[in-house]
Design a protein around this motif. Sequence first.
Motif, PDB file in Angstrom:
ATOM      1  N   GLY A 193      24.491  21.837  13.976  1.00 54.05           N
ATOM      2  CA  GLY A 193      24.974  22.029  12.628  1.00 54.05           C
ATOM      3  C   GLY A 193      26.359  21.993  12.547  1.00 54.05           C
ATOM      4  N   LEU A 194      26.926  21.206  11.595  1.00 51.73           N
ATOM      5  CA  LEU A 194      28.079  21.149  11.207  1.00 51.73           C
ATOM      6  C   LEU A 194      28.738  21.797   9.841  1.00 51.73           C
ATOM      7  CD1 LEU A 194      28.928  17.396  12.312  1.00 51.73           C
ATOM      8  CD2 LEU A 194      29.217  19.423  13.630  1.00 51.73           C
ATOM      9  N   THR A 195      27.750  22.239   9.174  1.00 49.62           N
ATOM     10  CA  THR A 195      27.920  22.804   7.766  1.00 49.62           C
ATOM     11  C   THR A 195      27.214  24.334   7.897  1.00 49.62           C
ATOM     12  OG1 THR A 195      26.089  21.635   6.880  1.00 49.62           O
ATOM     13  CG2 THR A 195      28.026  20.712   6.480  1.00 49.62           C
ATOM     14  N   ASP A 196      27.766  25.076   6.664  1.00 43.38           N
ATOM     15  CA  ASP A 196      27.217  26.295   6.530  1.00 43.38           C
ATOM     16  C   ASP A 196      25.933  26.484   5.828  1.00 43.38           C
ATOM     17  OD1 ASP A 196      26.982  29.120   5.999  1.00 43.38           O
ATOM     18  OD2 ASP A 196      28.970  29.373   5.903  1.00 43.38           O
ATOM     19  N   THR A 197      25.168  27.067   6.281  1.00 41.62           N
ATOM     20  CA  THR A 197      23.732  27.047   5.547  1.00 41.62           C
ATOM     21  C   THR A 197      23.795  27.991   4.332  1.00 41.62           C
ATOM     22  OG1 THR A 197      22.823  28.872   6.747  1.00 41.62           O
ATOM     23  CG2 THR A 197      22.400  26.633   7.453  1.00 41.62           C
ATOM     24  N   TYR A 198      25.018  28.849   4.108  1.00 37.64           N
ATOM     25  CA  TYR A 198      24.867  29.832   3.107  1.00 37.64           C
ATOM     26  C   TYR A 198      25.872  29.401   2.077  1.00 37.64           C
ATOM     27  CZ  TYR A 198      22.551  33.630   5.961  1.00 37.64           C
ATOM     28  OH  TYR A 198      21.868  34.224   6.702  1.00 37.64           O
ATOM     29  N   LYS A 217      25.411  32.529  15.545  1.00 35.85           N
ATOM     30  CA  LYS A 217      25.459  34.014  15.195  1.00 35.85           C
ATOM     31  C   LYS A 217      26.959  34.278  14.455  1.00 35.85           C
ATOM     32  CE  LYS A 217      23.053  35.500  19.459  1.00 35.85           C
ATOM     33  NZ  LYS A 217      22.771  36.301  20.644  1.00 35.85           N
ATOM     34  N   SER A 218      26.564  35.330  13.554  1.00 38.02           N
ATOM     35  CA  SER A 218      27.988  35.801  12.786  1.00 38.02           C
ATOM     36  C   SER A 218      27.925  37.665  12.928  1.00 38.02           C
ATOM     37  CB  SER A 218      27.887  35.538  11.370  1.00 38.02           C
ATOM     38  OG  SER A 218      26.727  36.251  10.880  1.00 38.02           O
ATOM     39  N   ASN A 233      29.573  31.863   1.131  1.00 37.02           N
ATOM     40  CA  ASN A 233      29.856  32.527   2.226  1.00 37.02           C
ATOM     41  C   ASN A 233      31.188  32.901   2.470  1.00 37.02           C
ATOM     42  OD1 ASN A 233      29.260  34.099   4.765  1.00 37.02           O
ATOM     43  ND2 ASN A 233      28.523  32.325   5.846  1.00 37.02           N
ATOM     44  N   SER A 234      31.449  34.349   2.606  1.00 37.05           N
ATOM     45  CA  SER A 234      32.777  34.579   2.655  1.00 37.05           C
ATOM     46  C   SER A 234      33.214  35.219   4.154  1.00 37.05           C
ATOM     47  CB  SER A 234      33.336  36.136   2.096  1.00 37.05           C
ATOM     48  OG  SER A 234      32.358  37.072   2.362  1.00 37.05           O
ATOM     49  N   GLY A 235      32.160  35.125   5.051  1.00 34.55           N
ATOM     50  CA  GLY A 235      32.118  35.595   6.360  1.00 34.55           C
ATOM     51  C   GLY A 235      32.072  34.059   7.408  1.00 34.55           C
ATOM     52  N   ASP A 236      31.654  34.393   8.686  1.00 35.95           N
ATOM     53  CA  ASP A 236      31.631  33.307   9.577  1.00 35.95           C
ATOM     54  C   ASP A 236      30.592  32.377   9.259  1.00 35.95           C
ATOM     55  OD1 ASP A 236      33.486  34.659  11.258  1.00 35.95           O
ATOM     56  OD2 ASP A 236      31.998  35.554  12.367  1.00 35.95           O
ATOM     57  N   ALA A 237      30.736  31.170   9.345  1.00 37.05           N
ATOM     58  CA  ALA A 237      29.802  30.060   8.993  1.00 37.05           C
ATOM     59  C   ALA A 237      28.548  30.214   9.742  1.00 37.05           C
ATOM     60  CB  ALA A 237      30.335  28.805   9.168  1.00 37.05           C
ATOM     61  N   VAL A 238      27.379  30.174   9.092  1.00 37.94           N
ATOM     62  CA  VAL A 238      25.997  29.958   9.754  1.00 37.94           C
ATOM     63  C   VAL A 238      25.598  28.721   9.777  1.00 37.94           C
ATOM     64  CG1 VAL A 238      23.877  31.332   9.662  1.00 37.94           C
ATOM     65  CG2 VAL A 238      25.848  32.814   9.115  1.00 37.94           C
ATOM     66  N   ARG A 239      25.324  28.172  10.913  1.00 38.12           N
ATOM     67  CA  ARG A 239      25.157  26.946  11.108  1.00 38.12           C
ATOM     68  C   ARG A 239      23.649  26.797  11.689  1.00 38.12           C
ATOM     69  NH1 ARG A 239      30.379  26.988  12.645  1.00 38.12           N
ATOM     70  NH2 ARG A 239      31.881  25.945  11.098  1.00 38.12           N
ATOM     71  N   ASN A 240      22.990  25.550  11.299  1.00 38.60           N
ATOM     72  CA  ASN A 240      21.736  25.332  12.089  1.00 38.60           C
ATOM     73  C   ASN A 240      21.699  24.601  13.411  1.00 38.60           C
ATOM     74  OD1 ASN A 240      19.346  25.808  10.021  1.00 38.60           O
ATOM     75  ND2 ASN A 240      20.384  24.297   8.657  1.00 38.60           N
ATOM     76  N   ASN A 241      20.984  25.107  14.361  1.00 34.91           N
ATOM     77  CA  ASN A 241      20.968  24.344  15.682  1.00 34.91           C
ATOM     78  C   ASN A 241      19.492  23.980  15.869  1.00 34.91           C
ATOM     79  OD1 ASN A 241      24.076  24.573  16.302  1.00 34.91           O
ATOM     80  ND2 ASN A 241      23.672  26.597  16.103  1.00 34.91           N
ATOM     81  N   VAL A 242      19.233  23.130  16.461  1.00 34.31           N
ATOM     82  CA  VAL A 242      17.769  22.989  17.163  1.00 34.31           C
ATOM     83  C   VAL A 242      17.604  21.884  18.206  1.00 34.31           C
ATOM     84  CG1 VAL A 242      17.489  20.863  15.312  1.00 34.31           C
ATOM     85  CG2 VAL A 242      15.439  22.221  15.915  1.00 34.31           C
ATOM     86  N   PHE A 243      16.895  22.365  18.988  1.00 30.22           N
ATOM     87  CA  PHE A 243      16.253  21.393  20.150  1.00 30.22           C
ATOM     88  C   PHE A 243      14.875  20.938  19.706  1.00 30.22           C
ATOM     89  CE2 PHE A 243      13.855  20.841  24.151  1.00 30.22           C
ATOM     90  CZ  PHE A 243      14.507  19.604  24.717  1.00 30.22           C
ATOM     91  N   GLN A 244      14.654  19.567  19.844  1.00 33.68           N
ATOM     92  CA  GLN A 244      13.486  19.023  19.413  1.00 33.68           C
ATOM     93  C   GLN A 244      12.891  18.338  20.783  1.00 33.68           C
ATOM     94  OE1 GLN A 244      15.287  16.399  16.383  1.00 33.68           O
ATOM     95  NE2 GLN A 244      14.403  17.999  14.842  1.00 33.68           N
TER      96      GLN A 244
END
Length: 207
Positions: A180-185, A42-43, A188-199
């Motif tokens: 996720g460890l890296t920003d998907t955007y 979340k950002s 991006n000048s705001g908060d980093a938006v990272r992928n998270n997933v449960f499989q």
Amino acid sequence: MKKLFLGLAAIAGSFTFAQQNKSASPVTFGVKAGMNVSSLSKSNELEDQGSKVGFNAGVFANIPVGSSFSVQPEVLYSQYGSKYDQTLFGKKYSFSKNLDYIAVPVMLQYNALPNLYLEAGPEFGFLVGAKNKLKSESNNNIVTDGDVKQFTKGFNVGLGIGAGYYFTPQFGITARYVAGLTDTYKNNSGDAVRNNVFQVGLAYKFK
């Protein structure tokens, strides 16, 4: 991408040679598939975002490197992203961000029991598709379906932890969480938006 597969083949070959010299168990190959429950961190712009259901499927090689340890590189098609619902002017809409990757996890597995393993390791993702979709829930019409690949980073890195249990030598169930460890955007000048997933899924090893 070609260099990636050649690199994985070279790594697998090196581990195979090493484990053969140690008289370890043979390398096994298999297929796996399952369900993804993904979200984006979340950002300020994504306070209302929620989870999205997708799938993953691909192949793996399990390479023993000792009596209790093995390395398992995989190549998966994996659907990430997020989804949330919103009411505008009395009508309900759903917004989804669909991020599709060729994911390459490389897991170090520890056999805690003969049929049970624990695992951890990095995952490298190569973006193959990125779309934003807005759909009206009242009439099920798609309002917009836009390609946003140009605004999304083409490479993603995550850290996975998980476990698996084999009911037979060939057939098992798997579970993994990838943070996720890296920003998907891009830019991006705001908060980093990272992928998270449960499989969660099923795996089958060939004899």
